[in-house]
Design an enzyme around this catalytic site. Structure first.
Site, PDB file in Angstrom:
ATOM      1  CG  MET A  30      -2.090  -1.069   1.390  1.00  0.00           C
ATOM      2  SD  MET A  30      -3.724  -0.573   2.268  1.00  0.00           S
ATOM      3  CE  MET A  30      -2.854  -0.529   4.461  1.00  0.00           C
ATOM      4  CG  HIS A  34       8.554   1.181   6.025  1.00  0.00           C
ATOM      5  ND1 HIS A  34       8.284  -0.495   6.355  1.00  0.00           N
ATOM      6  CD2 HIS A  34       7.264   1.218   5.897  1.00  0.00           C
ATOM      7  CE1 HIS A  34       8.130  -1.496   6.448  1.00  0.00           C
ATOM      8  NE2 HIS A  34       6.458  -0.417   6.662  1.00  0.00           N
ATOM      9  CG  HIS A  37       6.906  -1.502   2.222  1.00  0.00           C
ATOM     10  ND1 HIS A  37       6.784  -0.188   3.252  1.00  0.00           N
ATOM     11  CD2 HIS A  37       5.632  -1.658   2.377  1.00  0.00           C
ATOM     12  CE1 HIS A  37       5.470  -0.093   3.470  1.00  0.00           C
ATOM     13  NE2 HIS A  37       4.862  -0.785   2.814  1.00  0.00           N
ATOM     14  N   GLY A 147       5.030 -10.378   4.270  1.00  0.00           N
ATOM     15  CA  GLY A 147       6.118  -9.422   5.512  1.00  0.00           C
ATOM     16  C   GLY A 147       5.595 -10.592   6.409  1.00  0.00           C
ATOM     17  CG  ASP A 150       0.742  -7.034   8.231  1.00  0.00           C
ATOM     18  OD1 ASP A 150       0.435  -6.506   8.402  1.00  0.00           O
ATOM     19  OD2 ASP A 150       1.873  -6.777   7.795  1.00  0.00           O
ATOM     20  CB  VAL A 176      12.445  -4.683   8.339  1.00  0.00           C
ATOM     21  CG1 VAL A 176      13.377  -3.570   8.152  1.00  0.00           C
ATOM     22  CG2 VAL A 176      12.893  -5.750   7.289  1.00  0.00           C
ATOM     23  CG  MET A 184      10.757  -0.553  10.256  1.00  0.00           C
ATOM     24  SD  MET A 184      11.897   0.026   8.601  1.00  0.00           S
ATOM     25  CE  MET A 184      13.516   0.281   9.758  1.00  0.00           C
ATOM     26  CB  SER A 185       4.158   0.363  10.418  1.00  0.00           C
ATOM     27  OG  SER A 185       3.048   0.718  10.625  1.00  0.00           O
ATOM     28  NE  ARG A 187      -2.842   1.485   9.705  1.00  0.00           N
ATOM     29  CZ  ARG A 187      -3.531   0.815   8.049  1.00  0.00           C
ATOM     30  NH1 ARG A 187      -2.336  -0.223   8.914  1.00  0.00           N
ATOM     31  NH2 ARG A 187      -4.511   0.587   7.996  1.00  0.00           N
TER      32      ARG A 187
HETATM   33  P1  AMP Z   1       1.650  -2.706   3.889  1.00  0.00           P
HETATM   34  O1  AMP Z   1       2.201  -1.685   2.179  1.00  0.00           O
HETATM   35  O2  AMP Z   1       1.884  -2.187   5.018  1.00  0.00           O
HETATM   36  O3  AMP Z   1       0.060  -3.624   3.505  1.00  0.00           O
HETATM   37  O4  AMP Z   1       2.757  -4.035   3.836  1.00  0.00           O
HETATM   38  C1  AMP Z   1       2.945  -4.294   2.389  1.00  0.00           C
HETATM   39  C2  AMP Z   1       3.577  -5.789   2.707  1.00  0.00           C
HETATM   40  O5  AMP Z   1       5.104  -4.971   3.439  1.00  0.00           O
HETATM   41  C3  AMP Z   1       3.105  -6.503   3.441  1.00  0.00           C
HETATM   42  O6  AMP Z   1       3.004  -7.867   3.143  1.00  0.00           O
HETATM   43  C4  AMP Z   1       3.203  -6.251   5.268  1.00  0.00           C
HETATM   44  O7  AMP Z   1       3.784  -7.155   5.312  1.00  0.00           O
HETATM   45  C5  AMP Z   1       5.060  -6.031   4.813  1.00  0.00           C
HETATM   46  N1  AMP Z   1       5.576  -5.346   5.683  1.00  0.00           N
HETATM   47  C6  AMP Z   1       5.269  -4.707   6.465  1.00  0.00           C
HETATM   48  N2  AMP Z   1       6.153  -3.975   7.264  1.00  0.00           N
HETATM   49  C7  AMP Z   1       6.507  -4.636   7.386  1.00  0.00           C
HETATM   50  C8  AMP Z   1       7.783  -5.117   8.212  1.00  0.00           C
HETATM   51  N3  AMP Z   1       8.514  -3.667   9.215  1.00  0.00           N
HETATM   52  N4  AMP Z   1       8.926  -5.770   8.396  1.00  0.00           N
HETATM   53  C9  AMP Z   1       8.870  -7.018   6.824  1.00  0.00           C
HETATM   54  N5  AMP Z   1       7.218  -6.846   6.233  1.00  0.00           N
HETATM   55  C10 AMP Z   1       6.609  -5.854   6.152  1.00  0.00           C
END
Ligand code: AMP
Length: 281
Positions: A30, A34, A37, A147, A150, A176, A184-185, A187
């Site tokens: 999305m 960071h 990703h 990741g 989730d 990560v 890391m997020s 959010r």
């Molecule tokens: P998102 O953009 O938040 O939907 O995340 C996209 C992908 O990145 C998903 O598969 C998440 O699980 C992964 N992801 C998000 N944060 C992390 C993290 N800190 N470490 C590893 N993977 C992550």
């Protein structure tokens, strides 16, 4: 790197690469990139000839009271980061491209989604399962990278692929973290300085649980008490703090020989999740 907006363009680009026997890796995201990703992009880059990253803030996985409108968006920055990570195609469709007028199909994974974030966020995993199935259909990747942060999402997506006979390998990649342990997020930008400091308690709770397993007990009660104490010390009331089977998310009362410890909590303006796999050795 090419930035593509339509399913048809992505299909044509992938077909061209496939004609040259390319192996194709997909990283669904999305955006608001960071290092988490980037780690997925690198894993995909290492194993595939063509790497496709999707950037789509998927409205159907947000509840009506959630942060869809506020979700951080910066496509130009994301495109620079993806290009540096060696991504070949950034698929950044509009909402209308993904959900045209009359769209009426939903994928629901039962059981796995009745607990944890599925229980806390009704409909969330229907949105995830549906958009990921669409991305798999558009890109047709050999493997897709997600990741472990989730953890429930990885299980749900793997179940969708299995149940619908989608020929894609679902790869879970390590969490990560920031230097102080916070996962890391995208959010995390919602956290003010005080909440950012408190938020490290989630990771401390997981580490406390790991210490219990390493030193004294494999019992859920003891492990969850240790984790809860770390959260309480930071004034954090978890939305859930669960010990579950890493395979099917059924609740377990013992780490034998592994278990998923997962937590969700609201910290200030952010809803945060984190988890670890506990193991006896
Ligand atoms: P998102 O953009 O938040 O939907 O995340 C996209 C992908 O990145 C998903 O598969 C998440 O699980 C992964 N992801 C998000 N944060 C992390 C993290 N800190 N470490 C590893 N993977 C992550």
């Amino acid at each position: 790197m090419r930035v593509l907006r339509t399913a048809a363009e992505v299909r044509a680009a992938v077909a061209g690469a496939r004609a040259r026997n390319a192996r194709v890796g997909l990283v669904p995201t999305m955006g608001a990139f960071h290092d988490g990703h980037i780690s997925l992009m690198r894993a995909a880059r290492d194993a595939h000839d063509l790497v496709v990253v999707s950037l789509f803030v998927n409205p159907t996985q947000f509840g009506p009271a959630e942060d869809l409108a506020a979700y951080p968006r910066d496509e130009q920055r994301d495109a620079r980061i993806a290009e540096q990570a060696g991504v070949d195609i950034l698929f950044a469709p509009s909402v209308a491209e993904m959900y045209p007028h009359g769209f009426s199909t939903t994928i629901h994974v039962s059981g796995l989604t009745d607990v944890m974030d599925g229980a806390a966020r009704p409909g969330h995993f229907d949105g995830v399962a549906t958009v990921v199935a669409k991305l798999f259909a558009i890109v047709g990747p050999d493997a897709a990278y997600f990741g472990q942060k989730d953890a429930q999402q990885v299980l749900v997506v793997r179940r969708v692929a299995r149940d619908l006979n989608l020929p894609v390998r679902v790869v879970g990649c390590p969490i990560v973290r920031e230097p102080d342990g916070l996962a890391m997020s995208s959010r995390n930008v919602y956290l003010d300085a005080a909440d950012r400091a408190r938020a490290t308690a989630l990771h401390r709770a997981l580490v406390a649980a790991e210490d219990v397993v390493a030193r004294s007990s494999t019992s859920a009660d003891v492990i969850l008490d240790a984790a809860r104490a770390e959260l309480r010390a930071a004034g954090i009331q978890p939305e859930y703090l669960d010990l579950r089977s890493p395979d099917d998310l059924t609740e377990v009362d013992e780490v034998a020989p592994t278990a998923l410890l997962a937590v969700a909590a609201r910290v200030g303006a952010a809803r945060l999740i984190d988890n670890t796999i506990l193991e006896t050795r």
